[in-house]
Design an enzyme around this catalytic site. Sequence first.
Site, mmCIF file in Angstrom:
data_model
loop_
_atom_site.group_PDB
_atom_site.id
_atom_site.type_symbol
_atom_site.label_atom_id
_atom_site.label_comp_id
_atom_site.label_asym_id
_atom_site.label_seq_id
_atom_site.Cartn_x
_atom_site.Cartn_y
_atom_site.Cartn_z
ATOM 1 N N LYS A 8 0.841 -1.216 0.000
ATOM 2 C CA LYS A 8 0.000 0.000 0.000
ATOM 3 C C LYS A 8 0.868 1.256 0.000
ATOM 4 C CE LYS A 8 0.890 1.446 4.362
ATOM 5 N NZ LYS A 8 1.649 2.623 4.717
ATOM 6 N N ASP A 134 -2.588 -1.974 10.112
ATOM 7 C CA ASP A 134 -2.763 -1.880 8.661
ATOM 8 C C ASP A 134 -3.407 -3.129 8.054
ATOM 9 O OD1 ASP A 134 -1.735 0.659 8.389
ATOM 10 O OD2 ASP A 134 0.296 0.002 7.862
HETATM 11 P P1 ATP Z 1 4.218 -0.313 7.872
HETATM 12 O O1 ATP Z 1 4.081 0.529 6.650
HETATM 13 O O2 ATP Z 1 2.939 -1.067 8.249
HETATM 14 O O3 ATP Z 1 4.869 0.369 9.035
HETATM 15 P P2 ATP Z 1 6.570 -1.445 6.842
HETATM 16 O O4 ATP Z 1 6.389 -1.622 5.376
HETATM 17 O O5 ATP Z 1 7.296 -0.222 7.282
HETATM 18 O O6 ATP Z 1 5.168 -1.517 7.512
HETATM 19 P P3 ATP Z 1 7.253 -4.213 7.173
HETATM 20 O O7 ATP Z 1 8.036 -4.533 5.955
HETATM 21 O O8 ATP Z 1 5.854 -4.685 7.221
HETATM 22 O O9 ATP Z 1 7.346 -2.654 7.477
HETATM 23 O O10 ATP Z 1 8.021 -4.845 8.433
HETATM 24 C C1 ATP Z 1 8.641 -4.153 9.424
HETATM 25 C C2 ATP Z 1 9.265 -5.151 10.423
HETATM 26 O O11 ATP Z 1 8.411 -6.259 10.681
HETATM 27 C C3 ATP Z 1 10.565 -5.716 9.922
HETATM 28 O O12 ATP Z 1 11.575 -5.277 10.754
HETATM 29 C C4 ATP Z 1 10.424 -7.223 9.943
HETATM 30 O O13 ATP Z 1 11.471 -7.880 10.613
HETATM 31 C C5 ATP Z 1 9.127 -7.499 10.655
HETATM 32 N N1 ATP Z 1 8.290 -8.481 9.910
HETATM 33 C C6 ATP Z 1 7.521 -9.414 10.462
HETATM 34 N N2 ATP Z 1 6.879 -10.120 9.520
HETATM 35 C C7 ATP Z 1 7.237 -9.635 8.328
HETATM 36 C C8 ATP Z 1 6.894 -9.980 6.990
HETATM 37 N N3 ATP Z 1 6.052 -10.976 6.690
HETATM 38 N N4 ATP Z 1 7.439 -9.237 5.994
HETATM 39 C C9 ATP Z 1 8.277 -8.209 6.297
HETATM 40 N N5 ATP Z 1 8.651 -7.870 7.539
HETATM 41 C C10 ATP Z 1 8.130 -8.575 8.568
#
Ligand code: ATP
Length: 294
Positions: A8, A134
């Site tokens: 997203k 989210d």
């Molecule tokens: P948001 O925008 O919701 O804050 P994001 O895109 O910044 O999310 P993600 O990639 O979802 O961040 O992940 C952040 C943290 O969550 C990472 O440090 C990772 O170790 C942990 N994590 C747990 N499960 C997952 C997964 N399936 N994919 C990616 N990261 C994951």
Amino acid sequence: MDIRAYAKINLILDVVRKRADGYHDLRMVMQMTGMYDLLRIEPKSEPGIELTTNLPYLPTDGRNLAVRAAGLLMETCGVTDGLSIRLHKFIPVAAGLAGGSSDAAAVLTGVNRVLRLGLSEEKLLKLGLSVGADVPFCLLGGTALAEGVGERLTPLPPLPNCSILLAKPPFGVSTKEIFQTLRADEIESHPDVDGMVTAIRRGDLPGILSRSANVLESVTLAKRPEIQELKDCIAAAGAETVLMSGSGPTVFGIFTDQKKALACRDELRTDHPEIHSFLTVPVRDGALSLGAAG
Ligand code: ATP
């Protein structure tokens, strides 16, 4: 079953207030994009949830949102059978693209279907919220106004045709840290979320793009000034709007001219190979619709 978990972006993100429980009340318009992770979900005879992924540094136990979602669903339904999940990450990690939340949403719909658990959409949305703020949007997909911590969702009509260039710098950002640094009571100008919603309902792309804003941007930019350089580069290439997604560090540019978007992606890939550049479009799907079709 194979299922996609889409990334997203936030077309607009406002923080309304910090609540007594430490969480923030938000108002944002979320948009699904065509960038996705791929999950293969299969029952297995031995008990337990086995996750394998292409990224060796990702946890594969309960710290992974995909495993957490599967565990919660199976516990809720009293399932003792085993499950194998193969996760191929294409969405950059800790990027502001809700990759982990989307994986969790895909697991909820995928497992509900594979194990024939028969849970309603409403129940899946509720379980999703307990995995992450989210996750409900990742279940719903498309374009939506999200309020509260992200759980109060109002579906909106799809975004008019455009190209979305995603550019992720070679570092991650901790969402928690950005919210901890933010001083919600000191936000001077709140973005026009209602105006954005009206523009989306009218299909008025210039009205949508002129209102895009993110109050977290200044917090992340203060820590990582190189994000501004990336924004300037995408704006100079002809994007109608350029904004950081979520708490960053991914920046997105929206182009009405696909040729300019392609040229910008190619230029970024040549001049900045360390930046993950990906050209995509808005999508209408969410994990719920994929689960129903798959
Ligand atoms: P948001 O925008 O919701 O804050 P994001 O895109 O910044 O999310 P993600 O990639 O979802 O961040 O992940 C952040 C943290 O969550 C990472 O440090 C990772 O170790 C942990 N994590 C747990 N499960 C997952 C997964 N399936 N994919 C990616 N990261 C994951």
